[in-house]
Write an enzyme that holds these catalytic residues in place. Structure first.
Site, PDB file in Angstrom:
ATOM      1  N   LYS A   3       9.408   1.409 -14.961  1.00  0.00           N
ATOM      2  CA  LYS A   3      10.181   0.307 -15.570  1.00  0.00           C
ATOM      3  C   LYS A   3      11.669   0.647 -15.528  1.00  0.00           C
ATOM      4  O   LYS A   3      12.487  -0.172 -15.089  1.00  0.00           O
ATOM      5  CB  LYS A   3       9.763   0.118 -17.025  1.00  0.00           C
ATOM      6  CG  LYS A   3      10.724  -0.716 -17.869  1.00  0.00           C
ATOM      7  CD  LYS A   3      10.268  -0.911 -19.295  1.00  0.00           C
ATOM      8  CE  LYS A   3      10.760   0.120 -20.236  1.00  0.00           C
ATOM      9  NZ  LYS A   3      12.125  -0.041 -20.759  1.00  0.00           N
ATOM     10  N   ASN A   4      12.023   1.851 -15.929  1.00  0.00           N
ATOM     11  CA  ASN A   4      13.442   2.197 -16.098  1.00  0.00           C
ATOM     12  C   ASN A   4      14.155   2.508 -14.792  1.00  0.00           C
ATOM     13  O   ASN A   4      15.367   2.681 -14.787  1.00  0.00           O
ATOM     14  CB  ASN A   4      13.587   3.342 -17.108  1.00  0.00           C
ATOM     15  CG  ASN A   4      13.248   2.876 -18.520  1.00  0.00           C
ATOM     16  OD1 ASN A   4      13.113   1.675 -18.747  1.00  0.00           O
ATOM     17  ND2 ASN A   4      13.086   3.800 -19.429  1.00  0.00           N
ATOM     18  N   CYS A  45      18.788  -3.562 -32.099  1.00  0.00           N
ATOM     19  CA  CYS A  45      17.604  -2.926 -31.488  1.00  0.00           C
ATOM     20  C   CYS A  45      16.971  -2.041 -32.561  1.00  0.00           C
ATOM     21  O   CYS A  45      17.655  -1.419 -33.360  1.00  0.00           O
ATOM     22  CB  CYS A  45      18.063  -2.093 -30.292  1.00  0.00           C
ATOM     23  SG  CYS A  45      16.741  -1.075 -29.648  1.00  0.00           S
ATOM     24  N   ARG A  51      22.831   1.363 -30.524  1.00  0.00           N
ATOM     25  CA  ARG A  51      22.903   1.276 -29.048  1.00  0.00           C
ATOM     26  C   ARG A  51      24.169   0.564 -28.581  1.00  0.00           C
ATOM     27  O   ARG A  51      24.152  -0.466 -27.939  1.00  0.00           O
ATOM     28  CB  ARG A  51      21.645   0.587 -28.511  1.00  0.00           C
ATOM     29  CG  ARG A  51      20.420   1.390 -28.922  1.00  0.00           C
ATOM     30  CD  ARG A  51      19.170   0.935 -28.309  1.00  0.00           C
ATOM     31  NE  ARG A  51      19.097   1.294 -26.888  1.00  0.00           N
ATOM     32  CZ  ARG A  51      18.041   0.969 -26.142  1.00  0.00           C
ATOM     33  NH1 ARG A  51      17.064   0.276 -26.665  1.00  0.00           N
ATOM     34  NH2 ARG A  51      17.995   1.283 -24.867  1.00  0.00           N
ATOM     35  N   ASP A  72      11.738   9.062 -24.931  1.00  0.00           N
ATOM     36  CA  ASP A  72      10.737   8.001 -24.757  1.00  0.00           C
ATOM     37  C   ASP A  72       9.315   8.512 -24.867  1.00  0.00           C
ATOM     38  O   ASP A  72       8.370   7.725 -24.851  1.00  0.00           O
ATOM     39  CB  ASP A  72      10.908   7.333 -23.386  1.00  0.00           C
ATOM     40  CG  ASP A  72      12.191   6.556 -23.311  1.00  0.00           C
ATOM     41  OD1 ASP A  72      12.577   6.151 -22.209  1.00  0.00           O
ATOM     42  OD2 ASP A  72      12.832   6.381 -24.372  1.00  0.00           O
ATOM     43  N   ARG A 117       6.172  -4.824 -22.793  1.00  0.00           N
ATOM     44  CA  ARG A 117       7.474  -4.651 -22.127  1.00  0.00           C
ATOM     45  C   ARG A 117       7.438  -3.460 -21.184  1.00  0.00           C
ATOM     46  O   ARG A 117       8.157  -3.423 -20.199  1.00  0.00           O
ATOM     47  CB  ARG A 117       8.569  -4.413 -23.184  1.00  0.00           C
ATOM     48  CG  ARG A 117       8.822  -5.591 -24.087  1.00  0.00           C
ATOM     49  CD  ARG A 117      10.049  -5.361 -24.928  1.00  0.00           C
ATOM     50  NE  ARG A 117      11.154  -4.907 -24.080  1.00  0.00           N
ATOM     51  CZ  ARG A 117      12.298  -4.436 -24.560  1.00  0.00           C
ATOM     52  NH1 ARG A 117      12.471  -4.335 -25.861  1.00  0.00           N
ATOM     53  NH2 ARG A 117      13.269  -4.065 -23.751  1.00  0.00           N
TER      54      ARG A 117
HETATM   55  C1  EPZ Z   1      17.772   4.154 -21.320  1.00  0.00           C
HETATM   56  O1  EPZ Z   1      18.357   3.379 -22.351  1.00  0.00           O
HETATM   57  C2  EPZ Z   1      16.310   3.756 -21.295  1.00  0.00           C
HETATM   58  N1  EPZ Z   1      16.187   2.334 -20.988  1.00  0.00           N
HETATM   59  C3  EPZ Z   1      15.679   4.044 -22.659  1.00  0.00           C
HETATM   60  O2  EPZ Z   1      14.288   3.743 -22.536  1.00  0.00           O
HETATM   61  C4  EPZ Z   1      15.830   5.544 -22.959  1.00  0.00           C
HETATM   62  O3  EPZ Z   1      15.313   5.804 -24.249  1.00  0.00           O
HETATM   63  C5  EPZ Z   1      17.310   5.938 -22.901  1.00  0.00           C
HETATM   64  O4  EPZ Z   1      17.857   5.572 -21.615  1.00  0.00           O
HETATM   65  C6  EPZ Z   1      17.521   7.431 -23.109  1.00  0.00           C
HETATM   66  O5  EPZ Z   1      16.811   8.147 -22.149  1.00  0.00           O
HETATM   67  C7  EPZ Z   1      16.291   1.947 -19.694  1.00  0.00           C
HETATM   68  O6  EPZ Z   1      16.504   2.738 -18.796  1.00  0.00           O
HETATM   69  C8  EPZ Z   1      16.123   0.471 -19.432  1.00  0.00           C
HETATM   70  P1  EPZ Z   1      21.494   5.667 -23.279  1.00  0.00           P
HETATM   71  P2  EPZ Z   1      19.974   3.377 -22.518  1.00  0.00           P
HETATM   72  O7  EPZ Z   1      22.663   4.837 -22.906  1.00  0.00           O
HETATM   73  O8  EPZ Z   1      20.614   3.422 -21.174  1.00  0.00           O
HETATM   74  C9  EPZ Z   1      24.260   6.228 -27.065  1.00  0.00           C
HETATM   75  C10 EPZ Z   1      12.245   2.821 -23.154  1.00  0.00           C
HETATM   76  O9  EPZ Z   1      11.520   3.060 -24.125  1.00  0.00           O
HETATM   77  N2  EPZ Z   1      25.236   5.406 -26.332  1.00  0.00           N
HETATM   78  O10 EPZ Z   1      21.210   6.902 -22.500  1.00  0.00           O
HETATM   79  O11 EPZ Z   1      20.331   2.275 -23.437  1.00  0.00           O
HETATM   80  C11 EPZ Z   1      23.083   5.387 -27.533  1.00  0.00           C
HETATM   81  O12 EPZ Z   1      23.371   4.752 -28.753  1.00  0.00           O
HETATM   82  C12 EPZ Z   1      13.739   2.702 -23.368  1.00  0.00           C
HETATM   83  O13 EPZ Z   1      11.850   2.686 -21.964  1.00  0.00           O
HETATM   84  C13 EPZ Z   1      26.499   5.227 -26.870  1.00  0.00           C
HETATM   85  O14 EPZ Z   1      26.814   5.734 -27.948  1.00  0.00           O
HETATM   86  O15 EPZ Z   1      20.179   4.771 -23.255  1.00  0.00           O
HETATM   87  C14 EPZ Z   1      21.986   6.405 -27.675  1.00  0.00           C
HETATM   88  O16 EPZ Z   1      22.095   7.034 -28.938  1.00  0.00           O
HETATM   89  C15 EPZ Z   1      14.138   2.805 -24.831  1.00  0.00           C
HETATM   90  N3  EPZ Z   1      27.389   4.451 -26.194  1.00  0.00           N
HETATM   91  C16 EPZ Z   1      22.298   7.417 -26.563  1.00  0.00           C
HETATM   92  O17 EPZ Z   1      23.664   7.184 -26.190  1.00  0.00           O
HETATM   93  C17 EPZ Z   1      27.081   3.873 -24.989  1.00  0.00           C
HETATM   94  O18 EPZ Z   1      27.964   3.197 -24.402  1.00  0.00           O
HETATM   95  C18 EPZ Z   1      21.409   7.267 -25.331  1.00  0.00           C
HETATM   96  O19 EPZ Z   1      21.602   5.984 -24.841  1.00  0.00           O
HETATM   97  C19 EPZ Z   1      25.797   4.068 -24.460  1.00  0.00           C
HETATM   98  C20 EPZ Z   1      24.888   4.843 -25.137  1.00  0.00           C
END
Ligand code: EPZ
Length: 417
Positions: free
Chosen positions: A22-23, A116, A121, A305, A397
Site C-alpha cells: 500500500k505505502n 488523524c 501529523r 506500523d 484501507r
Molecule cells: C508514512 O506516513 C506511512 N503512510 C505511515 O503508514 C507510516 O506509519 C509512516 O510513514 C511512518 O513510517 C504512507 O506511506 C501512506 P511520516 P507519513 O511523515 O509519511 C512527523 C500505515 O499504517 N512529521 O514519516 O505521514 C509526523 O507527525 C500508515 O500504513 C512532522 O512532524 O509519516 C510523525 O510523528 C500510518 N512533520 C513522524 O513525523 C512533517 O512534515 C513520521 O511521519 C511530516 C511528518
C-alpha cells in the site's frame, strides 16, 4: 457498517500470498502526474486507499483502468490542479499531489488534511522543503496554495525528521527542478526506494535512494514507464504474527525478506521459527515463546506500523515486555480495546508495559485506525469465544481480503454487513 466476526482458538496452517505494498503504491500512482504518457503497474493491491487515490487522480485529469492487480494510468487531456477536501480527508497520502503538480505545472491547491487518530501529523517538513525549492505558499480557508511561477530550482535540503511523506513529496518535486537537489536526513524505507526506482524508469535521475542522503539531478520531462510494486512488508509482518500467535505453521509467498529484517529478528528472539528460500517464508511457533521489548523508529528500525500487532502478540506471551512508540504521539488507541479483551497493559506516555495473560476473551470491540484494527484481528484469532470488530473500514484501507486470506489459513472469520 461492516464488521468482522472471529471465533478464536484455531491454529493457522496453510499458504497465503502477500499483496503489493500500500505505502509504495500510493506515491508511485501519484508520480504518474509527472507525465502525460501511459504508465502501467502490476502488484497494485485492492485496497480502500488505492480506490481513493484512483478517484483523486481521475479528478485531477487521469484516465485509469484496473484489471486484477494491474493498473494503467493515462491522461484524459484536461488537468485540474486542486485536491478537494472530500478526497484529502479520506486519505492523508493525498498531500503527495503537491510535489508532482508543483514540479509539472508550478501550481497546486490542496485541502489541508483533516485530523488523524494516531497523531497531529503536520506537513511542515513538506512545505518547508517546497519553499527551499522556490515555491510560494499560502494557507487560506482550509486550503494550501502553492505556486512556483519561475519553476523550482534545485537546493540542498535537510529534514529535521526522516519523514516518509516529506521525502517522497520532495523527491517528486525535485525531479523536474532546474539543477540538482540534495535531500539529507531523509527516510530510507523500502517504499522510498521503490518510488525512486519507478521515477528513474520514467527518466528521472535519482541516486542513493534507501540511504539518508538522496541526490536528484533535474531533467526536462519524464516519459511513461512500467513497474511492479514491491510486496507489502507490513502485511507480511501482520500474517507472520497471526501464525505465531496461534502457534500455527504456514508458508507465506511473495515476501521480500530484506524489508523485514528487524521484525524477523525480534520474532526469532521471541522463539518463533522462521525459514526462507527466495521469496517464500515458512513460519511456525510452539508453546514456549518469550516476551521481547521493542522500540519503534524510522527504517531500518522496528516499524511503527507493526507496533499494535506486536502488542497483541505480547499480550498472550507469559512475562513482561515493553513497547516504546517513538514515531507517533498517539499510537496506543488499540490498548483500550485489547484491555477489554482481557489484556494486561499499562500505558505511561510513549511507553506500554505488557504482562502476557493465559487467555484473551472474545468481546465486541471497535477499530480506531488501520494498524489498531489489525491488532484486534490478531487478538481475536487467539481469544476464547467470539470477537466482533466494528468500523472495519479502517482495516480495508490497508489489508486486501483479510478475511479470505486468514480463512485460507483455517481461521474461523467472516464479514457481516
Ligand atoms: C508514512 O506516513 C506511512 N503512510 C505511515 O503508514 C507510516 O506509519 C509512516 O510513514 C511512518 O513510517 C504512507 O506511506 C501512506 P511520516 P507519513 O511523515 O509519511 C512527523 C500505515 O499504517 N512529521 O514519516 O505521514 C509526523 O507527525 C500508515 O500504513 C512532522 O512532524 O509519516 C510523525 O510523528 C500510518 N512533520 C513522524 O513525523 C512533517 O512534515 C513520521 O511521519 C511530516 C511528518
Amino acid at each position: 457498517m461492516d464488521k468482522i466476526i472471529i471465533n478464536g482458538g484455531k491454529r493457522l496452517e496453510g499458504t497465503i500470498k502477500i499483496s503489493g505494498s500500500k505505502n509504495a503504491s500510493l506515491p508511485i500512482l501519484m508520480a504518474t502526474l509527472l507525465t502525460d504518457k501511459l504508465c502501467s503497474f502490476a502488484c497494485v493491491p485492492y485496497l480502500y486507499d488505492v480506490k481513493t487515490i484512483i478517484s483523486l487522480l481521475t479528478h485531477l485529469g487521469k484516465t485509469i483502468k484496473r484489471e486484477d492487480d494491474r493498473v494503467w494510468v493515462s491522461s484524459s487531456g484536461n488537468i485540474c490542479l486542486e485536491a478537494p477536501y472530500d478526497l484529502v480527508c479520506k486519505m492523508r497520502a493525498s498531500v503527495l499531489v503537491m510535489g508532482p503538480l508543483l514540479a509539472r505545472y508550478g501550481k497546486v491547491k490542496v485541502s489541508l488534511p483533516g485530523g488523524c487518530a494516531i497523531g497531529s501529523r503536520p506537513i511542515n517538513l513538506h512545505l518547508d522543503g517546497f519553499k527551499k525549492l522556490g515555491a510560494e505558499i499560502s494557507i487560506r480557508k482550509g486550503f494550501i496554495h502553492l505556486s512556483a511561477k519561475r519553476g523550482l530550482k534545485g537546493e540542498k535540503i535537510f529534514l529535521d525528521f526522516p519523514s516518509v511523506g516529506a521525502t517522497e513529496n520532495l523527491m517528486m518535486a525535485a525531479v523536474l527542478a532546474k539543477g540538482s537537489t540534495v535531500l539529507e536526513n531523509v527516510a530510507c524505507e523500502p517504499e522510498i526506494v521503490d518510488l525512486a526506482s519507478f521515477l528513474n524508469k520514467m527518466g528521472a535521475r535519482i541516486f542513493n535512494a534507501g540511504t539518508n542522503i538522496i541526490e536528484i539531478h533535474g531533467v526536462k520531462e519524464l516519459k511513461g514507464a512500467e513497474h511492479s510494486v514491491i510486496p507489502d512488508r507490513i502485511e507480511t509482518g501482520t500474517y507472520l504474527l497471526a501464525v505465531a500467535l496461534t502457534r500455527g505453521k504456514a508458508k507465506i509467498l511473495n515476501v521480500n525478506l530484506t524489508h523485514l529484517e528487524i521484525v524477523i529478528a525480534k520474532m526469532k528472539e521471541a522463539g518463533v521459527e522462521i525459514r526462507f528460500d527466495d521469496s517464500t517464508m515458512e513460519v511456525s511457533a510452539s508453546e514456549n515463546l518469550k516476551p521481547v521489548d521493542i522500540n519503534t523508529s524510522p527504517y531500518p528500525g522496528f516499524p511503527t506500523d507493526m507496533q499494535a500487532q506486536w502488542m497483541a502478540f505480547m499480550s498472550v506471551i507469559p512475562g513482561e515486555s515493553i513497547i516504546y512508540e517513538t514515531v507517533f504521539e498517539n499510537r496506543f488507541m488499540h490498548v483500550a480495546e485489547l484491555q477489554r479483551m482481557g489484556a494486561n497493559i499499562r500505558v505511561k506516555g510513549d511507553l506500554a508495559v505488557i504482562n502476557g495473560v493465559d487467555k484473551l476473551s472474545g468481546v465486541p470491540v471497535k477499530a480506531t485506525d488501520l494498524r489498531a484494527s489489525a491488532a484486534l484481528v490478531l487478538a481475536g484469532l487467539v481469544a476464547e469465544g467470539e470477537t466482533s470488530i466494528a468500523d472495519i473500514y479502517h482495516l480495508d484501507r490497508g489489508y486486501e481480503s483479510i478475511e479470505k486470506k486468514l480463512g485460507q489459513l483455517g481461521a474461523e472469520i467472516r464479514r457481516e454487513s
